[in-house]
Design a protein around this motif. Structure first.
Motif, short mmCIF file in Angstrom:
data_model
loop_
_atom_site.label_atom_id
_atom_site.label_comp_id
_atom_site.label_asym_id
_atom_site.label_seq_id
_atom_site.Cartn_x
_atom_site.Cartn_y
_atom_site.Cartn_z
N ALA A 43 -17.07 -63.61 -49.81
CA ALA A 43 -16.63 -63.46 -51.21
C ALA A 43 -15.23 -62.84 -51.26
CB ALA A 43 -17.63 -62.63 -52.01
N ASP A 44 -15.01 -61.80 -50.48
CA ASP A 44 -13.70 -61.14 -50.45
C ASP A 44 -12.61 -62.08 -49.94
OD1 ASP A 44 -14.90 -58.84 -51.40
OD2 ASP A 44 -14.89 -57.82 -49.46
N ALA A 45 -12.90 -62.79 -48.85
CA ALA A 45 -11.90 -63.68 -48.27
C ALA A 45 -11.55 -64.82 -49.22
CB ALA A 45 -12.41 -64.25 -46.94
N LEU A 46 -12.57 -65.37 -49.88
CA LEU A 46 -12.31 -66.45 -50.83
C LEU A 46 -11.49 -65.96 -52.02
CD1 LEU A 46 -15.81 -68.16 -50.75
CD2 LEU A 46 -13.64 -69.24 -50.08
N GLU A 47 -11.80 -64.75 -52.48
CA GLU A 47 -11.04 -64.20 -53.60
C GLU A 47 -9.58 -63.99 -53.22
OE1 GLU A 47 -11.56 -60.71 -56.92
OE2 GLU A 47 -12.17 -60.24 -54.87
N GLN A 48 -9.35 -63.47 -52.03
CA GLN A 48 -7.98 -63.23 -51.59
C GLN A 48 -7.20 -64.52 -51.38
OE1 GLN A 48 -8.23 -60.73 -48.12
NE2 GLN A 48 -8.82 -58.93 -49.30
N ALA A 49 -7.88 -65.57 -50.92
CA ALA A 49 -7.21 -66.83 -50.63
C ALA A 49 -7.02 -67.69 -51.87
CB ALA A 49 -8.01 -67.61 -49.58
N ASP A 56 -9.15 -73.62 -59.24
CA ASP A 56 -9.02 -73.52 -57.79
C ASP A 56 -10.40 -73.60 -57.15
OD1 ASP A 56 -8.79 -72.53 -55.10
OD2 ASP A 56 -6.92 -71.53 -55.64
N PRO A 57 -10.59 -74.53 -56.21
CA PRO A 57 -11.91 -74.68 -55.60
C PRO A 57 -12.33 -73.45 -54.79
CG PRO A 57 -10.31 -76.10 -54.51
CD PRO A 57 -9.64 -75.52 -55.71
N LEU A 58 -11.37 -72.70 -54.27
CA LEU A 58 -11.71 -71.48 -53.54
C LEU A 58 -12.27 -70.41 -54.49
CD1 LEU A 58 -8.71 -71.18 -51.06
CD2 LEU A 58 -11.03 -72.01 -50.59
N LEU A 59 -11.73 -70.37 -55.69
CA LEU A 59 -12.23 -69.42 -56.68
C LEU A 59 -13.65 -69.79 -57.08
CD1 LEU A 59 -11.55 -66.91 -58.26
CD2 LEU A 59 -10.58 -68.35 -60.05
N ALA A 60 -13.91 -71.08 -57.21
CA ALA A 60 -15.26 -71.54 -57.54
C ALA A 60 -16.24 -71.15 -56.44
CB ALA A 60 -15.27 -73.05 -57.76
N HIS A 62 -15.84 -68.63 -54.40
CA HIS A 62 -15.96 -67.18 -54.49
C HIS A 62 -17.08 -66.81 -55.47
CE1 HIS A 62 -15.04 -62.99 -55.35
NE2 HIS A 62 -14.87 -63.31 -56.61
N VAL A 63 -17.11 -67.49 -56.60
CA VAL A 63 -18.15 -67.24 -57.60
C VAL A 63 -19.54 -67.54 -57.02
CG1 VAL A 63 -19.06 -67.97 -59.85
CG2 VAL A 63 -16.61 -67.55 -59.56
N VAL A 64 -19.65 -68.61 -56.27
CA VAL A 64 -20.93 -68.96 -55.64
C VAL A 64 -21.35 -67.86 -54.66
CG1 VAL A 64 -22.09 -70.59 -54.10
CG2 VAL A 64 -20.64 -71.44 -55.94
#
Length: 81
Positions: A43-49, A56-60, A62-64
């Motif tokens: 979750a942290d890595a996805l949020e930072q990236a 942004d698919p990475l933000l989506a 992160h939510v998952v």
């Protein structure tokens, strides 16, 4: 009612762990903590990236990952292990 059900579930889980072989207990314990730690790191890595765009698919993702952490928080394993 939910509290009674949670108490019964917790008691049943404690009984199950009390009667299981120590190696199985340790395997479950380690896997639980590894899973939670991994989800937090993910979750942290996805949020930072992720970028600032809500699409942004990475933000989506992160939510998952955050939803998975929330589900793990509802589990009684952490309290028992």
């Amino acid at each position: 009612m939910a509290t009674k059900r949670n108490t019964e579930t917790e008691a049943n889980l404690r009984d199950a762990f009390r009667t299981m072989n120590g190696d199985d207990y340790q395997t479950i314990r380690e896997a639980y903590y590894k899973a939670v730690e991994g989800l937090r790191s993910l979750a942290d890595a996805l949020e930072q990236a992720a970028g600032s765009d809500e699409a942004d698919p990475l933000l989506a993702e992160h939510v998952v990952a955050c939803e998975a952490l929330t589900a793990m928080d509802r589990s009684q394993l952490g309290r028992i292990l």
